[in-house]
Design a protein around this motif. Structure first.
Motif, PDB file in Angstrom:
ATOM      1  N   ALA A 140      46.388  36.564  27.462  1.00  0.00           N
ATOM      2  CA  ALA A 140      45.028  36.645  26.917  1.00  0.00           C
ATOM      3  C   ALA A 140      44.195  35.517  27.515  1.00  0.00           C
ATOM      4  O   ALA A 140      44.627  34.375  27.545  1.00  0.00           O
ATOM      5  CB  ALA A 140      45.067  36.530  25.399  1.00  0.00           C
ATOM      6  N   ASN A 141      43.003  35.842  27.977  1.00  0.00           N
ATOM      7  CA  ASN A 141      42.141  34.821  28.575  1.00  0.00           C
ATOM      8  C   ASN A 141      40.699  35.313  28.627  1.00  0.00           C
ATOM      9  O   ASN A 141      40.407  36.473  28.304  1.00  0.00           O
ATOM     10  CB  ASN A 141      42.643  34.442  29.976  1.00  0.00           C
ATOM     11  N   PHE A 142      39.808  34.447  29.042  1.00  0.00           N
ATOM     12  CA  PHE A 142      38.373  34.721  29.051  1.00  0.00           C
ATOM     13  C   PHE A 142      38.023  35.937  29.912  1.00  0.00           C
ATOM     14  O   PHE A 142      37.224  36.789  29.502  1.00  0.00           O
ATOM     15  CB  PHE A 142      37.628  33.482  29.565  1.00  0.00           C
ATOM     16  N   VAL A 143      38.612  36.023  31.083  1.00  0.00           N
ATOM     17  CA  VAL A 143      38.274  37.116  32.002  1.00  0.00           C
ATOM     18  C   VAL A 143      38.647  38.469  31.397  1.00  0.00           C
ATOM     19  O   VAL A 143      37.849  39.415  31.414  1.00  0.00           O
ATOM     20  CB  VAL A 143      38.975  36.926  33.362  1.00  0.00           C
ATOM     21  N   LYS A 144      39.840  38.556  30.845  1.00  0.00           N
ATOM     22  CA  LYS A 144      40.291  39.827  30.255  1.00  0.00           C
ATOM     23  C   LYS A 144      39.486  40.169  29.000  1.00  0.00           C
ATOM     24  O   LYS A 144      39.114  41.321  28.784  1.00  0.00           O
ATOM     25  CB  LYS A 144      41.786  39.748  29.954  1.00  0.00           C
ATOM     26  N   THR A 145      39.199  39.161  28.189  1.00  0.00           N
ATOM     27  CA  THR A 145      38.412  39.389  26.969  1.00  0.00           C
ATOM     28  C   THR A 145      37.004  39.855  27.302  1.00  0.00           C
ATOM     29  O   THR A 145      36.500  40.831  26.728  1.00  0.00           O
ATOM     30  CB  THR A 145      38.354  38.107  26.111  1.00  0.00           C
ATOM     31  N   MET A 146      36.357  39.145  28.246  1.00  0.00           N
ATOM     32  CA  MET A 146      34.986  39.515  28.631  1.00  0.00           C
ATOM     33  C   MET A 146      34.946  40.914  29.234  1.00  0.00           C
ATOM     34  O   MET A 146      34.043  41.705  28.943  1.00  0.00           O
ATOM     35  CB  MET A 146      34.421  38.495  29.628  1.00  0.00           C
TER      36      MET A 146
ATOM     37  N   VAL B 240      42.065  24.767  48.065  1.00  0.00           N
ATOM     38  CA  VAL B 240      41.492  25.131  46.762  1.00  0.00           C
ATOM     39  C   VAL B 240      40.459  26.238  46.970  1.00  0.00           C
ATOM     40  O   VAL B 240      39.375  25.992  47.478  1.00  0.00           O
ATOM     41  CB  VAL B 240      40.840  23.908  46.084  1.00  0.00           C
ATOM     42  N   PRO B 241      40.784  27.465  46.580  1.00  0.00           N
ATOM     43  CA  PRO B 241      39.848  28.580  46.775  1.00  0.00           C
ATOM     44  C   PRO B 241      38.608  28.462  45.896  1.00  0.00           C
ATOM     45  O   PRO B 241      38.636  27.854  44.828  1.00  0.00           O
ATOM     46  CB  PRO B 241      40.665  29.812  46.379  1.00  0.00           C
ATOM     47  N   ASP B 242      37.533  29.077  46.350  1.00  0.00           N
ATOM     48  CA  ASP B 242      36.321  29.192  45.558  1.00  0.00           C
ATOM     49  C   ASP B 242      36.577  30.099  44.350  1.00  0.00           C
ATOM     50  O   ASP B 242      37.321  31.075  44.453  1.00  0.00           O
ATOM     51  CB  ASP B 242      35.212  29.775  46.439  1.00  0.00           C
ATOM     52  N   TYR B 243      35.949  29.784  43.239  1.00  0.00           N
ATOM     53  CA  TYR B 243      36.240  30.531  42.011  1.00  0.00           C
ATOM     54  C   TYR B 243      35.882  32.003  42.114  1.00  0.00           C
ATOM     55  O   TYR B 243      36.554  32.860  41.536  1.00  0.00           O
ATOM     56  CB  TYR B 243      35.538  29.873  40.804  1.00  0.00           C
ATOM     57  N   LEU B 244      34.840  32.331  42.878  1.00  0.00           N
ATOM     58  CA  LEU B 244      34.421  33.728  42.989  1.00  0.00           C
ATOM     59  C   LEU B 244      35.442  34.579  43.742  1.00  0.00           C
ATOM     60  O   LEU B 244      35.747  35.698  43.340  1.00  0.00           O
ATOM     61  CB  LEU B 244      33.066  33.814  43.693  1.00  0.00           C
ATOM     62  N   SER B 245      35.989  34.035  44.831  1.00  0.00           N
ATOM     63  CA  SER B 245      36.973  34.797  45.602  1.00  0.00           C
ATOM     64  C   SER B 245      38.236  35.025  44.776  1.00  0.00           C
ATOM     65  O   SER B 245      38.834  36.109  44.808  1.00  0.00           O
ATOM     66  CB  SER B 245      37.306  34.078  46.912  1.00  0.00           C
ATOM     67  N   SER B 246      38.634  34.015  44.000  1.00  0.00           N
ATOM     68  CA  SER B 246      39.822  34.158  43.155  1.00  0.00           C
ATOM     69  C   SER B 246      39.566  35.111  41.994  1.00  0.00           C
ATOM     70  O   SER B 246      40.439  35.905  41.618  1.00  0.00           O
ATOM     71  CB  SER B 246      40.269  32.793  42.637  1.00  0.00           C
ATOM     72  N   LEU B 247      38.370  35.059  41.431  1.00  0.00           N
ATOM     73  CA  LEU B 247      38.016  35.969  40.340  1.00  0.00           C
ATOM     74  C   LEU B 247      38.060  37.419  40.826  1.00  0.00           C
ATOM     75  O   LEU B 247      38.548  38.308  40.122  1.00  0.00           O
ATOM     76  CB  LEU B 247      36.629  35.621  39.795  1.00  0.00           C
ATOM     77  N   ARG B 248      37.568  37.655  42.041  1.00  0.00           N
ATOM     78  CA  ARG B 248      37.609  39.005  42.606  1.00  0.00           C
ATOM     79  C   ARG B 248      39.050  39.507  42.727  1.00  0.00           C
ATOM     80  O   ARG B 248      39.360  40.645  42.394  1.00  0.00           O
ATOM     81  CB  ARG B 248      36.922  39.037  43.974  1.00  0.00           C
ATOM     82  N   LYS B 249      39.934  38.638  43.216  1.00  0.00           N
ATOM     83  CA  LYS B 249      41.351  39.009  43.370  1.00  0.00           C
ATOM     84  C   LYS B 249      41.962  39.396  42.027  1.00  0.00           C
ATOM     85  O   LYS B 249      42.663  40.405  41.913  1.00  0.00           O
ATOM     86  CB  LYS B 249      42.141  37.841  43.978  1.00  0.00           C
ATOM     87  N   CYS B 250      41.703  38.584  41.013  1.00  0.00           N
ATOM     88  CA  CYS B 250      42.276  38.839  39.689  1.00  0.00           C
ATOM     89  C   CYS B 250      41.724  40.138  39.104  1.00  0.00           C
ATOM     90  O   CYS B 250      42.472  40.955  38.562  1.00  0.00           O
ATOM     91  CB  CYS B 250      41.982  37.671  38.756  1.00  0.00           C
ATOM     92  N   MET B 251      40.413  40.348  39.235  1.00  0.00           N
ATOM     93  CA  MET B 251      39.806  41.535  38.640  1.00  0.00           C
ATOM     94  C   MET B 251      40.225  42.809  39.372  1.00  0.00           C
ATOM     95  O   MET B 251      40.331  43.874  38.759  1.00  0.00           O
ATOM     96  CB  MET B 251      38.288  41.387  38.589  1.00  0.00           C
ATOM     97  N   GLU B 252      40.497  42.708  40.667  1.00  0.00           N
ATOM     98  CA  GLU B 252      41.048  43.855  41.403  1.00  0.00           C
ATOM     99  C   GLU B 252      42.408  44.243  40.823  1.00  0.00           C
ATOM    100  O   GLU B 252      42.709  45.422  40.638  1.00  0.00           O
ATOM    101  CB  GLU B 252      41.180  43.512  42.882  1.00  0.00           C
ATOM    102  N   LEU B 253      43.240  43.228  40.523  1.00  0.00           N
ATOM    103  CA  LEU B 253      44.541  43.489  39.904  1.00  0.00           C
ATOM    104  C   LEU B 253      44.378  44.120  38.531  1.00  0.00           C
ATOM    105  O   LEU B 253      45.109  45.038  38.164  1.00  0.00           O
ATOM    106  CB  LEU B 253      45.335  42.184  39.773  1.00  0.00           C
ATOM    107  N   LEU B 254      43.417  43.621  37.767  1.00  0.00           N
ATOM    108  CA  LEU B 254      43.185  44.168  36.419  1.00  0.00           C
ATOM    109  C   LEU B 254      42.753  45.632  36.481  1.00  0.00           C
ATOM    110  O   LEU B 254      43.166  46.448  35.671  1.00  0.00           O
ATOM    111  CB  LEU B 254      42.125  43.335  35.681  1.00  0.00           C
ATOM    112  N   LEU B 255      41.918  45.963  37.463  1.00  0.00           N
ATOM    113  CA  LEU B 255      41.452  47.331  37.613  1.00  0.00           C
ATOM    114  C   LEU B 255      42.598  48.261  38.008  1.00  0.00           C
ATOM    115  O   LEU B 255      42.682  49.401  37.566  1.00  0.00           O
ATOM    116  CB  LEU B 255      40.348  47.403  38.673  1.00  0.00           C
ATOM    117  N   ILE B 256      43.531  47.728  38.822  1.00  0.00           N
ATOM    118  CA  ILE B 256      44.697  48.521  39.234  1.00  0.00           C
ATOM    119  C   ILE B 256      45.633  48.760  38.051  1.00  0.00           C
ATOM    120  O   ILE B 256      46.078  49.876  37.815  1.00  0.00           O
ATOM    121  CB  ILE B 256      45.462  47.817  40.385  1.00  0.00           C
TER     122      ILE B 256
END
Length: 287
Positions: free
Chosen positions: A159-165, A269-285
């Motif tokens: 559980a975390n902010f990205v999944k909740t939002m 250290v990756p930029d937060y936007l590029s990492s957020l995109r990676k995570c959200m792609e996984l969530l969509l899958i």
């Protein structure tokens, strides 16, 4: 073969380390749940460590319910402080390596520039107090430990902010999000990779390090990024933290300076936007 024990194995970071472990077959991995490493039971913890007999401990386990900690101070202190002291004592006695995960909540949030590892600590909630006590216990019992402070952790696990939002933005027409708390999110997969860079580095340089993704944003801006990447229609309204009272105070500014971990270990250290995109792609899958 060196044996790595990961505590908090089912948490966000532990789960990401489990995924990453497939790339590091030179180690024997043990992902310890609460029955194997009982951070809340100090009487059995030392015995459990003896049984597991690790060469490396990645202490990702913690009491992280920030608001609940205000009323469960004793339990939070056992897990975040006293258990850490026992682990650090064990690694010193057995010449074992320890990487312990801490938090930006050891700071009070009154800074105006990115916080270095030497910045003054002054936690403003019980969770932060217990995590700072754990840092001190860790280094006191075993000065050869590495501590990594991180912030705003999210992942496709747990559980975390990205999944909740992401969920709420699909259910509601409007959402109010705090716009005056500043920091940077951390994709747990990136933190897991940083840990492995340190572990496989030719030198072990003990001490405190900071790691989060690059970018200085508010929770509101983080929510806007989630909305844009997810293509959600929900309206996001920025509000001051004073409009959203919580049992535990949060630091208003806790942006971490990553200069030390980059310099000493060459961690990227990756930029937060590029990492957020990676995570959200996984969530969509996965959804």
């Amino acid at each position: 073969m060196q044996k790595i024990v990961v505590t908090g194995a089912t948490g966000q970071l532990g789960s990401e380390l489990k995924v990453l472990s497939e790339n590091y077959a030179q180690y024997e991995w043990i992902f310890a749940d609460r029955t194997q490493v009982s951070l809340d039971n100090l009487d059995v913890l030392k015995y459990q460590l003896e049984v597991l007999s690790p060469n490396i401990i990645l202490n990702c386990g913690a009491y992280t319910a920030v608001d609940k900690a205000e009323t469960e101070q004793e339990l939070a202190n056992i897990i975040n402080d006293l258990a850490v002291g026992i682990i650090a004592q064990y690694v010193k006695d057995h010449c074992v390596k320890l990487i312990h995960i801490s938090t930006d909540y050891v700071f009070d949030g009154t800074a105006a520039t990115a916080l270095t590892e030497t910045a003054a600590t002054n936690p403003i909630n019980v969770y932060g107090v217990t995590k700072l006590a754990g840092e001190k216990a860790c280094l006191q019992e075993n000065p050869n430990s590495i501590i990594i402070r991180t912030s705003w952790v999210y992942s496709s696990f747990g559980a975390n902010f990205v999944k909740t939002m992401s969920k709420l933005m699909q259910e509601r027409a409007t959402l109010s999000v705090v716009n005056d708390q500043i920091g940077s999110p951390t994709y747990a997969a990136d933190l897991a990779q940083a840990i492995m860079v340190i572990l496989t580095h030719e030198q072990w340089q003990a001490g405190i390090y900071h790691f989060s993704n690059e970018g200085e944003i508010s929770w509101y801006e983080f929510a806007l990024a989630i909305k844009e990447i997810g293509g959600f229609d929900c309206e996001i309204i920025g509000i001051p933290a004073s409009n959203y009272p919580t049992p535990a105070k949060r630091p208003q500014f806790s942006l971490l300076d990553k200069g030390k971990i980059k310099k000493v270990y060459g961690v990227e250290v990756p930029d937060y936007l590029s990492s957020l995109r990676k995570c959200m792609e996984l969530l969509l899958i996965t959804n």
